[in-house]
Every structure is written in C-alpha cells, then in structure tokens.
Design a protein around this motif. Structure first.
Motif, mmCIF file in Angstrom:
data_model
loop_
_atom_site.group_PDB
_atom_site.id
_atom_site.type_symbol
_atom_site.label_atom_id
_atom_site.label_comp_id
_atom_site.label_asym_id
_atom_site.label_seq_id
_atom_site.Cartn_x
_atom_site.Cartn_y
_atom_site.Cartn_z
ATOM 1 N N TYR A 186 -16.307 15.138 15.103
ATOM 2 C CA TYR A 186 -15.540 13.914 14.926
ATOM 3 C C TYR A 186 -15.418 13.099 16.210
ATOM 4 N N GLY A 187 -15.250 13.768 17.337
ATOM 5 C CA GLY A 187 -15.049 13.038 18.590
ATOM 6 C C GLY A 187 -16.242 12.207 18.997
ATOM 7 N N GLN A 188 -17.453 12.829 18.982
ATOM 8 C CA GLN A 188 -18.638 12.131 19.466
ATOM 9 C C GLN A 188 -19.046 10.958 18.562
ATOM 10 N N PRO A 189 -19.049 11.106 17.243
ATOM 11 C CA PRO A 189 -19.411 9.950 16.411
ATOM 12 C C PRO A 189 -18.436 8.777 16.567
ATOM 13 N N ARG A 190 -17.205 9.048 16.974
ATOM 14 C CA ARG A 190 -16.219 7.978 17.165
ATOM 15 C C ARG A 190 -16.105 7.577 18.627
ATOM 16 N N SER A 191 -17.108 7.888 19.399
ATOM 17 C CA SER A 191 -17.047 7.623 20.832
ATOM 18 C C SER A 191 -16.666 6.177 21.115
ATOM 19 N N GLN A 192 -15.734 5.990 22.047
ATOM 20 C CA GLN A 192 -15.320 4.651 22.450
ATOM 21 C C GLN A 192 -15.697 4.389 23.914
ATOM 22 N N TYR A 193 -16.697 5.114 24.372
ATOM 23 C CA TYR A 193 -17.207 4.927 25.723
ATOM 24 C C TYR A 193 -18.182 3.758 25.702
ATOM 25 N N ALA A 207 -8.805 6.628 17.618
ATOM 26 C CA ALA A 207 -9.921 6.152 16.797
ATOM 27 C C ALA A 207 -9.470 5.128 15.760
ATOM 28 N N PHE A 208 -8.218 5.167 15.362
ATOM 29 C CA PHE A 208 -7.728 4.246 14.331
ATOM 30 C C PHE A 208 -6.538 3.448 14.866
ATOM 31 N N CYS A 209 -5.331 3.986 14.740
ATOM 32 C CA CYS A 209 -4.143 3.312 15.271
ATOM 33 C C CYS A 209 -3.821 3.838 16.674
ATOM 34 N N TRP A 210 -3.373 2.936 17.536
ATOM 35 C CA TRP A 210 -3.036 3.314 18.907
ATOM 36 C C TRP A 210 -1.555 3.653 19.057
ATOM 37 N N PHE A 211 -0.840 3.748 17.986
ATOM 38 C CA PHE A 211 0.572 4.137 18.051
ATOM 39 C C PHE A 211 0.844 5.172 16.982
ATOM 40 N N HIS A 212 1.530 6.244 17.412
ATOM 41 C CA HIS A 212 1.937 7.231 16.412
ATOM 42 C C HIS A 212 3.148 8.037 16.827
ATOM 43 N N LEU A 216 -13.742 9.750 24.590
ATOM 44 C CA LEU A 216 -13.907 8.762 25.644
ATOM 45 C C LEU A 216 -15.013 9.190 26.604
ATOM 46 N N THR A 217 -15.000 10.455 26.969
ATOM 47 C CA THR A 217 -16.028 10.955 27.867
ATOM 48 C C THR A 217 -15.970 12.476 27.915
ATOM 49 N N VAL A 218 -17.067 13.083 28.318
ATOM 50 C CA VAL A 218 -17.112 14.520 28.605
ATOM 51 C C VAL A 218 -17.035 14.635 30.123
ATOM 52 N N THR A 219 -15.959 15.205 30.617
ATOM 53 C CA THR A 219 -15.664 15.103 32.047
ATOM 54 C C THR A 219 -16.264 16.225 32.894
#
Length: 547
Positions: A282-289, A323-328, A481-484
C-alpha cells in the motif's frame, strides 16, 4: 506541500558544453587497464536480485570532464553539498538524471537554530536521542545521530541566512506531540517563497535556494545526465563516474571524491519489495515522493557494484497517514468493516503501519459534532502531524480546529470523507455494516464514560465519545514518502565495504546514506530527514573543498 522544480534542459553552468568536451577530448574513449568501472562484471551479490549484479564496464566514452568533486543528484543533500563545497573554493560538478534540481516537503528539522533561540525553543537532546534510538530498535548508528545533533545549528543557520536573503518567510512550527510516551521535539522550520519573488517553489524553498547559491558560487550543474557506473582506479579508490548524455557517454573524473546523493529506492517497486516490503503493498503505490518515479535507487546500485555495503534489512520507511485526508486526530479509528483495531493516540508511523495491515490498507477516523472541543482539549497532551495544523510556534491551539473546519468540506467533495446525521448513514459512506459500526461506537462510548480503554489502552484524555450528530468519517491511509535507508557510511560519510573499511573516494548523503535511521523513521525529531540532508551536505561539502 511540495516544491516545483525549474524546467531547464541540458543546463551546464560556468562553462559551455563545447569547452568541456574539448577539455576532455584527449582522454575520450580511453580507460587504463588498471581501472574498473562497475566492479566485477556478472558477479551476483548475496541478495540474488537482478540489480545487484554488476554490469559490464562501459568503455564507449564520448567525452571526459575533469573536476575535483562530483555530486550525483541535485536534490536537497546534493545541492547542500555542492553549495558548501563551492563556497569554500571547491571545483564542483553536479550531475542529475532529471531536467532540474528537485525539492519537496514543507520544511526541515533542526536541533538548534537562531530562530529557535529567539523564541526560547529548546530541544531536550537526551529525550530526543533516546527516542530516536528506541524508534530505530537500537539499530541506527549513534555516532551519525550525534553528529547531526552537534552540527545542526551551524548548518541550519547557514541555510536560514540564505533563505532570508532570497526574501523568504520562516516560521518554527508548533505541531509536535506533547505526549510523554511518543515525545516529539520542536524545531520544524518552514521557509516559504515570497509571492512576488523569482523563486518557483510552492513548498519548502531549501533545494532551490541552495541550487541558486551553488551556481552563484561557481558550481556546475549538468541535467538530463543519469549516472550509470562508478569508476575505480588501480588503488581501489573511486575516481569518477560515467553518465549518459544525449550525445554519448561522458566520463567524469573527480580528484577529491564522488558523492552519491541520488535519493531513495521508492521509485523502484522491485527494490521496495525486496528491501522495504512493509511498504510494497500500500505504501509504495501511494508514494507521494516527487518527482514521481525518479528515485530508483541508482546510488544504492552503483555503490553496491563497487563493494559498498547496504545497511541491515529491511530498510526503514517514512510512511505518513496522508494518502487521503490530512486530518484525523486521536479519534476513534475503524477499518473498512467498521471495527476498531488500534490505540489511536500514537505517532504517525505507528498509525501508518497499523492501518497498513487492515483491509485495503485504509481506515476511518470517526468523530462527532464536538470534535473541535475534543481536539483543543487534547492538544496540550498530544498533537503532531495530522492531529494539529501547520501553525507557528506560540500560536493558540484554537487555530487548529479553525483550519481543519475549512478542510473537511474539501475532503467530502473529494469523496474521502463523509458527514451524516446518523451512524446508519455514516456506515453507508464507509461501506460497512451499520450494525457493526454502531456496536463498535457503543462499546467505545462505554469505555469513554468509564474513563478506561480496556481494549487498546488509549489515554483517558483522548477518550472522546461519538454521540452527537452530525457524525464524521475521514479516510486515512499510509503513503510512502521515502525509504530512508541506504549504504553504510562512517562519520566522514565515506561508504563502507563488507569488512567495515572505508572505500576511498566514495561518499553517500541523504536517503542513499544508511544507518542514521533503522527499522522505522524517527518522527520524534520532525523533519530530521531534510535536516540531516542540509547538515551532512554542508559538512561534507566543506570537508571535500578543503581536502
């Protein structure tokens, strides 16, 4: 918040391309028999992955360029290194695979700065260090973390001086957690471009400012020039790199060192699956990098081909629930089935990983009409990203619900949130069984009234019932976001081989560099990824220029 790069094609500052080609004409097509390019061709490494096999050495060279310091990658760490080196008299060339410098994000983290001093902000270094190590499961290199702590102030002030000269506004954020367990530290700096200036950044201006100042100091940047293979001399020192250009392969000889600043592996799905599998589904397909797909572990691969060792696997991921809402906030979380599955008053990486394990890798933050009061009452005890707004240090906590009140309607328009008068209607929006959702809410409300969460042991201060309509459900999902993680380095940023010995001439920065984080990204020092790009880039650039 993301930055937009400039669209300069094949740009080389400081010297005309023809002049550079002429300067290297005498060496064009030449390679001594004592030199090697990638390593031992065809030798597979122990991981058994295709990219770990060193390719055949490249011998078809169209032109050669001589420089002192070669930086591969024009992201934040590469631009910081190039700028610091050029300002200290170094002859610097930066090669970049895309058509421009690259920057992203909203800001950077610092342990100390003059902005923090002016506002009386003090980082608890003991607490910060202990939490960093704990969140990395005691597998990070403490010497590198300590180096960041020690050098952050000088490097941060260096950058802050620059952004001010470019007319940027700077704030230190108040959005950090006050929780005693998931303690975070203040020190997240946001530097934003002026509306009427020449800067093109729409988010954090750091990379753009460092690029411009590096050019002004004499650094040369070559874009659309992907690095494909490192070169070792007869002594085993990394002496340069071969890049692909439109008119043929270009060999860059670097007398003082080659710096890998190529970013992470997030754009290579196979590498993510092999080295950071927790983010693969899930993380990689939704990458926001950004730029999307550009960071494909090029530096990791080239470094391994010449013997550099990768840090222990799996590599740590920076996954944020955005990935969707920035508030929770810390409200009730349910999965797509309407069932609660975690203690919600945790840190952002913890939320991401817990949600990652749920059906479809998503969840819903469920709260009622009293959410603004509940949020304000809880912020003195918790907070942080996606729980608090991006407000400046010292501002009143009431700014948080005021901001999110304007955002929730936008989430609803996008189909990522629902508002309903009844829980039955809310269940339809989520797509779950209404009886299941109501049973979950009833049980949760009962524990709120009792003041004790006997299911997941959330702190009582965050136990806020869901009783009064309208009711809300905001979709929450992890984004990579990234693989650190990356190549092992010593405190001088030299890459290390299998025996822990430094590979002369080869350095790594940013997310190509390993061991400063491990297992998870330690958000307790918010923005530390950008912070160490600036700090370590500044350190290495100065050191190489003076070598």
């Amino acid at each position: 918040m993301f930055e937009k790069g400039m669209t300069r094609r094949n740009f080389l500052t400081g010297a005309a391309l023809a002049g550079v080609a002429a300067a290297g004409a005498g060496l064009a097509g030449c390679s001594t028999s004592a030199e090697t390019n990638a390593g031992t061709a065809g030798e597979a490494m122990k991981g058994g992955n295709a990219w770990e096999t060193a390719p055949e050495p490249i011998t078809d060279i169209a032109s050669t360029v001589e420089t002192d310091i070669l930086v591969i990658g024009a992201g934040l760490s590469g631009c910081a290194c190039a700028c610091a080196a050029a300002e200290n008299g170094g002859k610097v060339t930066v090669v970049e695979k895309t058509s421009t410098w690259n920057g992203r994000g909203g800001g950077f983290g610092a342990i100390k700065s003059r902005y923090m001093d002016d506002q009386g902000i003090v980082v608890d270094k003991v607490n910060a260090k202990q939490h960093w190590i704990a969140q990395c499961a005691s597998r990070a290199n403490e010497d590198l973390i300590s180096k960041f702590f020690a050098d952050s102030e000088e490097a941060s002030n260096w950058l802050l001086d620059k952004v001010e000269k470019h007319g940027c506004a700077v704030i230190v954020g108040a959005f950090y957690s006050h929780d005693d367990v998931y303690a975070e530290q203040p020190g997240y700096h946001m530097a934003m471009a002026p509306k009427d200036g020449d800067l093109t950044s729409t988010g954090f201006v750091g990379a753009e400012v460092l690029y411009l100042d590096a050019v002004a100091a004499g650094a040369e940047f070559v874009f659309d020039s992907p690095a494909v293979q490192l070169i070792k001399d007869e002594s085993g020192k990394v002496a340069g790199c071969i890049c692909q250009a439109a008119d043929g392969n270009v060999r860059y000889n670097a007398s003082k060192g080659v710096v890998l600043a190529t970013g992470d592996i997030g754009g290579d799905a196979d590498m993510v699956k092999a080295y950071a599998p927790i983010a693969a589904e899930y993380g990689q397909p939704r990458s926001q990098y950004t730029p999307v797909g550009a960071n494909t572990g090029d530096g990791h691969k080239m470094g391994m081909w010449v013997g550099a060792k990768l840090q222990d696997l799996p590599l740590p991921t920076m996954m944020h629930p955005q990935a969707f809402c920035w508030f929770h906030g810390p409200f009730l979380f349910v999965n797509d089935d309407g069932k609660r599955f975690m203690c919600e008053d945790t840190w952002v990486q913890g939320k991401s990983l817990a949600i990652n394990r749920q059906p479809n890798g998503e969840a819903w933050s469920v709260f009622d009409a009293n959410w603004k009061t509940d949020l304000v009452n809880g912020l003195p005890y918790g907070g942080g990203m996606f729980w608090d707004s991006f407000r400046p240090y010292g501002s009143d906590v009431s700014a948080a619900p005021e901001y999110f009140e304007t955002q929730i309607p936008n989430y609803i328009k996008l189909g990522n949130a629902f508002q309903a008068d009844t829980l039955d209607e809310l269940a339809k929006g989520i797509g779950c069984d209404a009886a299941t959702l109501k049973a979950t809410v009833d049980r949760y409300n009962g524990m709120c009234e009792a003041g004790e969460d006997t299911d997941y042991y959330k702190k009582p201060v965050f136990l806020t019932p869901v009783k009064e309509g309208p009711f809300y459900a905001l979709k929450v999902g992890p984004a990579l976001l990234t693989v650190t993680g990356g190549l092992k380095v010593d405190v001088d940023f030299k890459c290390l081989d299998e025996n822990g010995m430094a590979i002369e001439g080869l350095y790594a920065l940013g997310n190509c560099m390993g061991d400063v984080t491990a297992v998870d990204y330690p958000i307790n020092v918010a923005g530390n990824s950008h912070g160490r790009c600036i700090t370590f880039g500044y350190d290495l650039g100065k050191a190489l220029a003076k070598a």
